[in-house]
Design an enzyme around this catalytic site. Structure first.
Site, short mmCIF file in Angstrom:
data_model
loop_
_atom_site.label_atom_id
_atom_site.label_comp_id
_atom_site.label_asym_id
_atom_site.label_seq_id
_atom_site.Cartn_x
_atom_site.Cartn_y
_atom_site.Cartn_z
N ARG A 147 70.89 -53.97 43.45
CA ARG A 147 70.04 -54.39 42.32
C ARG A 147 69.14 -55.51 42.87
NH1 ARG A 147 72.86 -55.72 36.73
NH2 ARG A 147 70.76 -55.25 35.96
N GLY B 171 76.02 -59.07 35.58
CA GLY B 171 75.90 -60.51 35.46
C GLY B 171 75.73 -61.08 36.86
N ASP C 197 69.28 -65.01 36.11
CA ASP C 197 69.53 -64.14 37.26
C ASP C 197 68.88 -64.69 38.53
OD1 ASP C 197 69.75 -62.29 34.75
OD2 ASP C 197 70.87 -61.35 36.39
N ASN D 94 65.62 -63.70 33.58
CA ASN D 94 66.86 -63.42 32.85
C ASN D 94 66.64 -62.11 32.09
OD1 ASN D 94 69.57 -64.34 32.20
ND2 ASN D 94 68.84 -64.61 30.12
#
Ligand code: MRU
Length: 337
Positions: free
Chosen positions: A92, A50, A237, A247
């Protein structure tokens, strides 16, 4: 019941404490991480996930890993920071909060003496954590206006407490409305392939006593077509300067179906998810993940497994942030840095 605490400090502040989300919904297990390798691995394997939560995990993780590896020596910690920061920031690629949090930690050390450096990093990481929790509360309060009593809400992936250091982004208005006694019906897309909707959103909403059902991703368009949804709300995101939104994969399809059936489609996120430096969604680096996430495939058949997609601004009814509802373009507001 208090929402789960996805990310925070261990009581002695020597470790990053996370709920290992890979084990949910079956097992609720906390883990304490103290080394950079452990923190990077937890982010890459989605033990913590998340966008806001990985930003907070990176900040606390950087602080505790530097203290452990430097043995409390500030000069050594400053040297290690130049190696640790880029490794962590690139764990990430898509969620802007990760690189944002690491950069903020680096900036905090610029004008401080070596003997202050480790304490300053703890303070900055705690500020990032506390601000995230406060932003979630404000998103929840501002979002009450779109969640009337009896609202039927569709969401995708998990943008709840498990994705943040507080009560979530997309789920924050739902928690706030529920706390005010409003009746809700929530539909959680399963969210293939890692099933964050089925495993995480359904788990945390049911735990809070909120009425939630899970549907396969392929059923979302039918649900919308049958008039069973009043609004869609998802997290983000990364939101680019023009308002495009990265997202979880599948979000774009839900937005297309919502528009086709004239159902409002909202995106909820803290300011830290707005990336003014990236002009449009075409510039966002989309993470691709391993084929094994798709289950058994015939030998030698490759997978195309993007973890995120981009929903264009034209499909988005409103942007809900801790500052209230905002309108793109986002490249003119100096306060966003
Ligand atoms: O790959 P994940 O589980 O880290 O992806 C998270 C998402 O895409 C969520 O849907 C979310 O909206 C962004 S975080 C609040």
């Amino acid at each position: 019941m208090q929402p789960p605490r996805a990310v925070g400090w261990s009581p002695d502040r020597q470790a990053l404490r996370i709920i290992d989300q890979r084990l949910l919904p079956g097992i609720e297990q906390e883990r304490d991480l103290t080394s950079l390798d452990e923190v990077v691995d937890a982010i890459q394997t989605l033990a913590v996930r998340g966008a806001p939560a990985i930003g907070v995990a990176a900040a606390i993780g950087l602080s505790v890993a530097l203290r452990a590896a430097s043995g409390g020596d500030g000069a050594r910690a400053r040297h290690l920071l130049t190696e640790y920061a880029p490794r962590l920031a690139s764990a990430r690629p898509t969620a802007v909060n990760l690189a944002w949090a690491v950069e903020r930690m680096q900036r905090a050390t610029e004008a401080v003496r070596n003997d202050e450096l480790l304490d300053v990093l703890v303070q900055e990481a705690e500020a990032i954590r506390a601000e995230d929790a406060a932003m979630c509360e404000r998103i929840g309060a501002h979002g009450l206006s779109i969640i009337p009593d009896g609202a039927r809400v569709l969401t995708h992936c998990n943008a709840g407490a498990l994705a943040t250091a507080g009560i979530g982004t997309a789920l924050a208005p739902l928690y706030t409305a529920h706390a005010r006694g409003r009746a809700l019906t929530v539909y959680a897309d399963e969210t293939r392939p890692l099933r964050q909707g089925a495993r995480l959103t359904a788990w945390e909403l049911a735990r809070a006593g909120i009425n939630v059902s899970v549907l396969p991703d392929g059923a979302a368009a039918s649900l919308l077509a049958q008039g069973l949804v009043d609004l869609v709300i998802v997290g983000a995101d990364r939101i680019t300067a023009n308002g495009d939104v990265a997202n979880k994969i599948g979000t774009y399809g839900v937005a297309l179906a919502a528009q086709a059936h004239r159902v409002p489609f909202y995106v909820a996120a803290p300011w830290s998810t707005i990336d003014r430096a990236t002009p449009t969604g075409t510039h966002i680096v989309i993470e691709h993940r391993q084929a094994d996430e798709l289950g058994d495939l015939p030998a030698s058949v490759p997978a195309w497994n993007p973890a995120f997609d981009v929903t264009p601004r034209a499909l988005i009814t409103g942007y809900l942030t801790d500052r209230g509802f905002v309108e793109p373009p986002f490249d003119t507001d100096d306060e966003l840095s």
